[in-house]
Design a protein around this motif. Sequence first.
Motif, PDB file in Angstrom:
ATOM      1  N   THR A  14       3.954   1.942  -3.419  1.00 47.69           N
ATOM      2  CA  THR A  14       2.536   2.273  -3.502  1.00 47.69           C
ATOM      3  C   THR A  14       2.337   3.660  -4.096  1.00 47.69           C
ATOM      4  O   THR A  14       1.489   3.871  -4.978  1.00 47.69           O
ATOM      5  CB  THR A  14       1.884   2.211  -2.112  1.00 47.69           C
ATOM      6  OG1 THR A  14       2.045   0.896  -1.576  1.00 47.69           O
ATOM      7  CG2 THR A  14       0.392   2.521  -2.190  1.00 47.69           C
ATOM      8  N   LEU A  15       3.118   4.616  -3.636  1.00 44.24           N
ATOM      9  CA  LEU A  15       3.025   5.964  -4.187  1.00 44.24           C
ATOM     10  C   LEU A  15       3.462   5.984  -5.653  1.00 44.24           C
ATOM     11  O   LEU A  15       2.914   6.751  -6.465  1.00 44.24           O
ATOM     12  CB  LEU A  15       3.866   6.927  -3.359  1.00 44.24           C
ATOM     13  CG  LEU A  15       3.356   7.152  -1.928  1.00 44.24           C
ATOM     14  CD1 LEU A  15       4.403   7.886  -1.094  1.00 44.24           C
ATOM     15  CD2 LEU A  15       2.040   7.923  -1.923  1.00 44.24           C
ATOM     16  N   GLY A  16       4.421   5.138  -5.999  1.00 40.00           N
ATOM     17  CA  GLY A  16       4.828   5.018  -7.394  1.00 40.00           C
ATOM     18  C   GLY A  16       3.702   4.491  -8.274  1.00 40.00           C
ATOM     19  O   GLY A  16       3.520   4.956  -9.403  1.00 40.00           O
TER      20      GLY A  16
ATOM     21  N   ASP B   8      -3.449   1.986   1.754  1.00 40.49           N
ATOM     22  CA  ASP B   8      -2.201   1.309   2.111  1.00 40.49           C
ATOM     23  C   ASP B   8      -1.166   2.252   2.711  1.00 40.49           C
ATOM     24  O   ASP B   8      -0.204   1.797   3.333  1.00 40.49           O
ATOM     25  CB  ASP B   8      -1.605   0.602   0.888  1.00 40.49           C
ATOM     26  CG  ASP B   8      -2.429  -0.599   0.453  1.00 40.49           C
ATOM     27  OD1 ASP B   8      -2.898  -1.333   1.331  1.00 40.49           O
ATOM     28  OD2 ASP B   8      -2.607  -0.791  -0.754  1.00 40.49           O
ATOM     29  N   VAL B   9      -1.337   3.543   2.491  1.00 39.41           N
ATOM     30  CA  VAL B   9      -0.394   4.512   3.068  1.00 39.41           C
ATOM     31  C   VAL B   9      -1.058   5.445   4.068  1.00 39.41           C
ATOM     32  O   VAL B   9      -0.373   6.189   4.776  1.00 39.41           O
ATOM     33  CB  VAL B   9       0.285   5.358   1.958  1.00 39.41           C
ATOM     34  CG1 VAL B   9       1.077   4.467   1.023  1.00 39.41           C
ATOM     35  CG2 VAL B   9      -0.735   6.184   1.181  1.00 39.41           C
ATOM     36  N   GLU B  10      -2.361   5.413   4.147  1.00 43.96           N
ATOM     37  CA  GLU B  10      -3.110   6.404   4.932  1.00 43.96           C
ATOM     38  C   GLU B  10      -2.664   6.475   6.382  1.00 43.96           C
ATOM     39  O   GLU B  10      -2.467   7.563   6.945  1.00 43.96           O
ATOM     40  CB  GLU B  10      -4.609   6.094   4.851  1.00 43.96           C
ATOM     41  CG  GLU B  10      -5.490   7.157   5.471  1.00 43.96           C
ATOM     42  CD  GLU B  10      -6.953   6.940   5.143  1.00 43.96           C
ATOM     43  OE1 GLU B  10      -7.737   7.892   5.317  1.00 43.96           O
ATOM     44  OE2 GLU B  10      -7.324   5.818   4.708  1.00 43.96           O
ATOM     45  N   GLU B  11      -2.476   5.314   7.017  1.00 44.75           N
ATOM     46  CA  GLU B  11      -2.117   5.314   8.429  1.00 44.75           C
ATOM     47  C   GLU B  11      -0.705   5.836   8.668  1.00 44.75           C
ATOM     48  O   GLU B  11      -0.377   6.240   9.789  1.00 44.75           O
ATOM     49  CB  GLU B  11      -2.263   3.904   9.003  1.00 44.75           C
ATOM     50  CG  GLU B  11      -3.704   3.420   9.069  1.00 44.75           C
ATOM     51  CD  GLU B  11      -3.821   2.055   9.718  1.00 44.75           C
ATOM     52  OE1 GLU B  11      -2.755   1.489  10.098  1.00 44.75           O
ATOM     53  OE2 GLU B  11      -4.949   1.550   9.835  1.00 44.75           O
ATOM     54  N   GLN B  12       0.127   5.836   7.636  1.00 45.40           N
ATOM     55  CA  GLN B  12       1.511   6.290   7.788  1.00 45.40           C
ATOM     56  C   GLN B  12       1.673   7.801   7.607  1.00 45.40           C
ATOM     57  O   GLN B  12       2.700   8.364   7.984  1.00 45.40           O
ATOM     58  CB  GLN B  12       2.409   5.589   6.764  1.00 45.40           C
ATOM     59  CG  GLN B  12       2.422   4.076   6.869  1.00 45.40           C
ATOM     60  CD  GLN B  12       3.370   3.475   5.854  1.00 45.40           C
ATOM     61  OE1 GLN B  12       4.518   3.890   5.743  1.00 45.40           O
ATOM     62  NE2 GLN B  12       2.897   2.501   5.101  1.00 45.40           N
TER      63      GLN B  12
END
Length: 265
Positions: A64-66, A101-105
């Motif tokens: 996702t970060l990619g 998609d990454v916020e909660e992590q």
Amino acid sequence: MSNLRLWSTAGMAALLFTASGCGESQTPTVTTSPDSETTSVAESPVESADTPSEASEDEEYLATLGLMKGHLIVAKQLMDEGKIEEAEPHIGHPVEELYSDVEEQLETRNVPEFKTTLNQLHDGVKAKIDSSKLNPDYDAAIKAVEGAIAAIPETQLQDPQFVLNALNIILETVDEEYSAAVVDGKIVEAIEYQDSLGFILYSENLYQTIADQVSQTNPEAHETITANLTELKKAFPSVIPPETALKTPEEISQWVKEIEESSTL
């Protein structure tokens, strides 16, 4: 399974994102304006019949970060060309489609929130500020994404299999985006073409972090992966899409598949 993995609503048979201009027109035209009426599915990595069904949370996080970084890479190319309007959707998608998609992590990974940083860059682009004045905000956005990637344990970032698994998630998105961009041999959706370019450029950079290891432990796989990444790049002569596609969606799919098949080390 994270909600990151979504099925494309454009239809399983086509495995592509829906996009306007891909209908029945006999003379499709390139869509370059962010104001065009384009309907697309969120650009999270999409699970297809060929996608490994049990990608780890860390692999999906890196993928996702990619994708975020791929968007920013191609946005900068457009900004450097003075095409601020065309850069806008590529600045917007990281915060509008991917950040959730990454916020909660982020908190559990001790990563400061960077939605504010992404929004600041997006606001500047929407205001059509001169691209040279946007460079500090762009650099801050890149640094924030790279900082989030750095939160992945170093042992995983140096593990060829881990990196290849994430890389293949990104390349599956390339396949889908390019399929959405091309109809009857014509580039009809510039945004999807540019998405694919940004994701390939990031994939190439990501592979370089493990290329030496793979070349030593599995030279045949390394040769196949590098050769197919090179072929993928040939589809993109410039950030400004040509009217006629240089490569077919079927060719892109084949090269992506060959990389995936060579990625089990």
